[in-house]
Design a protein around this motif. Structure first.
Motif, PDB file in Angstrom:
ATOM      1  N   UNK A 132       0.831  -1.221   0.000  1.00  0.00           N
ATOM      2  CA  UNK A 132       0.000   0.000   0.000  1.00  0.00           C
ATOM      3  C   UNK A 132       0.863   1.268   0.000  1.00  0.00           C
ATOM      4  N   UNK A 133       2.042   1.183  -0.608  1.00  0.00           N
ATOM      5  CA  UNK A 133       2.931   2.351  -0.652  1.00  0.00           C
ATOM      6  C   UNK A 133       3.089   2.886  -2.076  1.00  0.00           C
ATOM      7  N   UNK A 134       3.977   3.853  -2.238  1.00  0.00           N
ATOM      8  CA  UNK A 134       4.289   4.350  -3.576  1.00  0.00           C
ATOM      9  C   UNK A 134       4.931   3.223  -4.382  1.00  0.00           C
ATOM     10  N   UNK A 135       4.901   3.331  -5.707  1.00  0.00           N
ATOM     11  CA  UNK A 135       5.539   2.337  -6.561  1.00  0.00           C
ATOM     12  C   UNK A 135       7.000   2.760  -6.690  1.00  0.00           C
ATOM     13  N   UNK A 136       7.907   1.836  -6.371  1.00  0.00           N
ATOM     14  CA  UNK A 136       9.284   2.245  -6.136  1.00  0.00           C
ATOM     15  C   UNK A 136      10.327   1.704  -7.081  1.00  0.00           C
ATOM     16  N   UNK A 177       2.443 -11.366  -9.761  1.00  0.00           N
ATOM     17  CA  UNK A 177       1.285 -10.792  -9.085  1.00  0.00           C
ATOM     18  C   UNK A 177       1.765  -9.559  -8.329  1.00  0.00           C
ATOM     19  N   UNK A 178       1.154  -8.415  -8.559  1.00  0.00           N
ATOM     20  CA  UNK A 178       1.572  -7.176  -7.901  1.00  0.00           C
ATOM     21  C   UNK A 178       0.309  -6.410  -7.583  1.00  0.00           C
ATOM     22  N   UNK A 179       0.012  -6.294  -6.298  1.00  0.00           N
ATOM     23  CA  UNK A 179      -1.227  -5.639  -5.907  1.00  0.00           C
ATOM     24  C   UNK A 179      -0.929  -4.549  -4.905  1.00  0.00           C
ATOM     25  N   UNK A 180      -1.102  -3.323  -5.338  1.00  0.00           N
ATOM     26  CA  UNK A 180      -0.866  -2.177  -4.471  1.00  0.00           C
ATOM     27  C   UNK A 180      -2.160  -1.380  -4.421  1.00  0.00           C
ATOM     28  N   UNK A 181      -2.659  -1.123  -3.224  1.00  0.00           N
ATOM     29  CA  UNK A 181      -3.883  -0.326  -3.126  1.00  0.00           C
ATOM     30  C   UNK A 181      -3.663   0.856  -2.198  1.00  0.00           C
ATOM     31  N   UNK A 182      -4.455   1.898  -2.414  1.00  0.00           N
ATOM     32  CA  UNK A 182      -4.292   3.128  -1.635  1.00  0.00           C
ATOM     33  C   UNK A 182      -5.129   3.059  -0.357  1.00  0.00           C
ATOM     34  N   UNK A 209     -12.216 -12.667  -1.082  1.00  0.00           N
ATOM     35  CA  UNK A 209     -12.291 -12.948  -2.524  1.00  0.00           C
ATOM     36  C   UNK A 209     -12.115 -14.435  -2.799  1.00  0.00           C
TER      37      UNK A 209
END
Lengths: 307, 307
Positions: free
Chosen positions: B95-99, B108-113, B127
């Motif tokens: 849940x951070x900035x994309x770095x 699999x790459x799951x980043x949420x705000x 799910x």
């Protein structure tokens, strides 16, 4: 101003369909977004948009400072719309490698190891309990069939298949039949002239002092080459043979689904091919089942026979 | 060999709890994974693991060639376990900035705000229709309360709140009460010595030839400072005053939830504080409601009075 949803440069079907459907989903969820594209719509995608009666997204060649943008079907800055570095990136939905993107703050970034972005977008419709209209189902299905080469690509997963089959069933479409229709619409056969088809992937060979030419095109179904097209190709072959002084010229029309090649040639090649491959041939064509490789299955046979 | 699931270096509660719960979810889904950590378990996390009777994940300080790894609560290589570049990265939930991460193939790459990785992992349980045991619900809830400072952080979203409230209700826990318990367990008050508490964030000032000292600690609840601890702090204050020859020394014990500060001081400061702030004071303490800032609310008042 709306947030733009956009696929990669030189957009393929998934890049256009994913942008249109994700924008639709987000609009249904009350977000102010607009699908755009940063390049020409290809023949296959044009067929799909026509079939489901959806307008191509607006062409935007470059983002400006202050634009907000959501990327689909890519996550590498080098593949993205011009001006990305000026704009504010708000999210990504993709199915490729992770390509070094950096943002200043957290964004939505969803990358899954499936065969098509539109598979992920179909899941997002479901997760958000938003009904998929037939138009959107059509775009989603088309993108999955396109990206997975009708489930034949090694990148295709069970999830892609399940979702495509559900969408096809909503639309009453046969996956295999519709998939072929779609590939036919986008086929090189419809995009290139007869002469370009012959010379698109083309090599010359010297055997015992004679020069021959062998071209190859790969298509999804031999149906893509109807009798008119065949006639045009044979005329092009005759012209090139005369112009170049070849002994003969073959075009391998390779059906990658059925895994075989239709050979088209000038009449002078008829007996050579019949004897070299030990098959019965027509005057200017023969179908060789199981033959896919020019290098491994055609040239060595001709070389042995002509030597 | 199992795929490791691991949080960032210097792991906080979310990094440990997200690794343990995601590993649990993946195990329930039949995957061969193991939660690990690449650093010390902090006091808060230790309290949580004890409370829900879960062992701390195994410490692995460096990955080796051939190890497979799934990152939680970070996506920047610089924050990750040593040896990441040798290992095969199979996924990210964050849940951070994309770095700037790069992979050779799709992952699999799951980043949420949202405010906490464990919020996303709770969604993943749902799910996948996997039941969340009370133990796992405890870790997930704790991580959300920790990362969002019991919903008070600006990064906290409605989704974090909803999910934390659901988990709390499954466990029969009061979010506010349990959250404070958790922060108390991890409080500096329990980690630092009395002298370290006074000098941890500390400044000296000169007023009309006298030197004074003002320290500050921030805690979640004044309950964290019981009478014994208060006695130890006052002893430390007396020692430092004598050692340094100060006129007096104040420690602001700031309650960031109630938004006020308990001032602890040596008896020589009593009258000065009473008069400067125009309040009734105890011999060695006073609570100043609404006072949070040393720079803006304490120093100017003392400066005016002492000048």
């Amino acid at each position: 101003m709306s947030i733009y949803v956009v696929g990669h440069q030189n957009p393929d079907t998934d890049s256009i369909c994913a942008a249109v459907t994700l924008a639709n989903l987000k609009q249904e969820l009350g977000e102010d977004v607009e699908a755009i594209r940063c390049g020409k719509v290809n023949a296959e995608t044009e067929f799909i948009l026509d079939k489901f009666n959806i307008e191509a997204p607006k062409l935007v060649e470059k983002l400006n400072k202050g634009d907000e943008v959501f990327l689909v079907d890519h996550n590498e800055a080098s593949q993205a719309i011009a001006g990305l570095e000026e704009a504010e990136l708000t999210g990504v939905v993709d199915h490729h490698r992770i390509g070094g993107l950096e943002t200043s703050g957290p964004i939505y970034f969803r990358n899954e190891t499936v065969g098509c972005t539109s598979t992920i977008i179909t899941k997002m419709y479901k997760e958000n309990n938003v009904e998929i209209t037939d138009e959107m189902a059509g775009l989603l299905l088309s993108a999955i069939l396109s990206d997975t080469v009708i489930f034949r690509s090694p990148t295709c997963t069970e999830e892609d298949k399940e979702i495509a089959n559900e969408l096809a069933s909503q639309l009453g479409l046969d996956v295999e039949e519709y998939g072929k229709e779609l590939f036919k619409a986008g086929s090189v056969v419809n995009v290139l002239s007869a002469k370009e088809l012959v010379t698109n992937d083309y090599k010359e060979y010297e055997f015992a002092g004679d020069t021959i030419g062998v071209g190859q095109i790969e298509i999804m179904s031999l149906d893509e080459v109807n009798d008119d097209k065949k006639g045009e190709i044979l005329n092009a072959i005759d012209e090139i043979v005369e112009e170049k002084g070849y002994k003969f010229l073959l075009l391998m029309v390779t059906d990658i689904i059925e895994e075989g090649s239709l050979l088209l040639y000038n009449p002078e090649a008829k007996d050579i091919i019949a004897e070299a491959f030990d098959v019965e041939v027509e005057e200017t064509e023969v179908y060789l089942d199981g033959v896919l490789s020019r290098k491994k299955q055609i040239i060595p046979v001709l070389s042995d026979y002509l030597a």
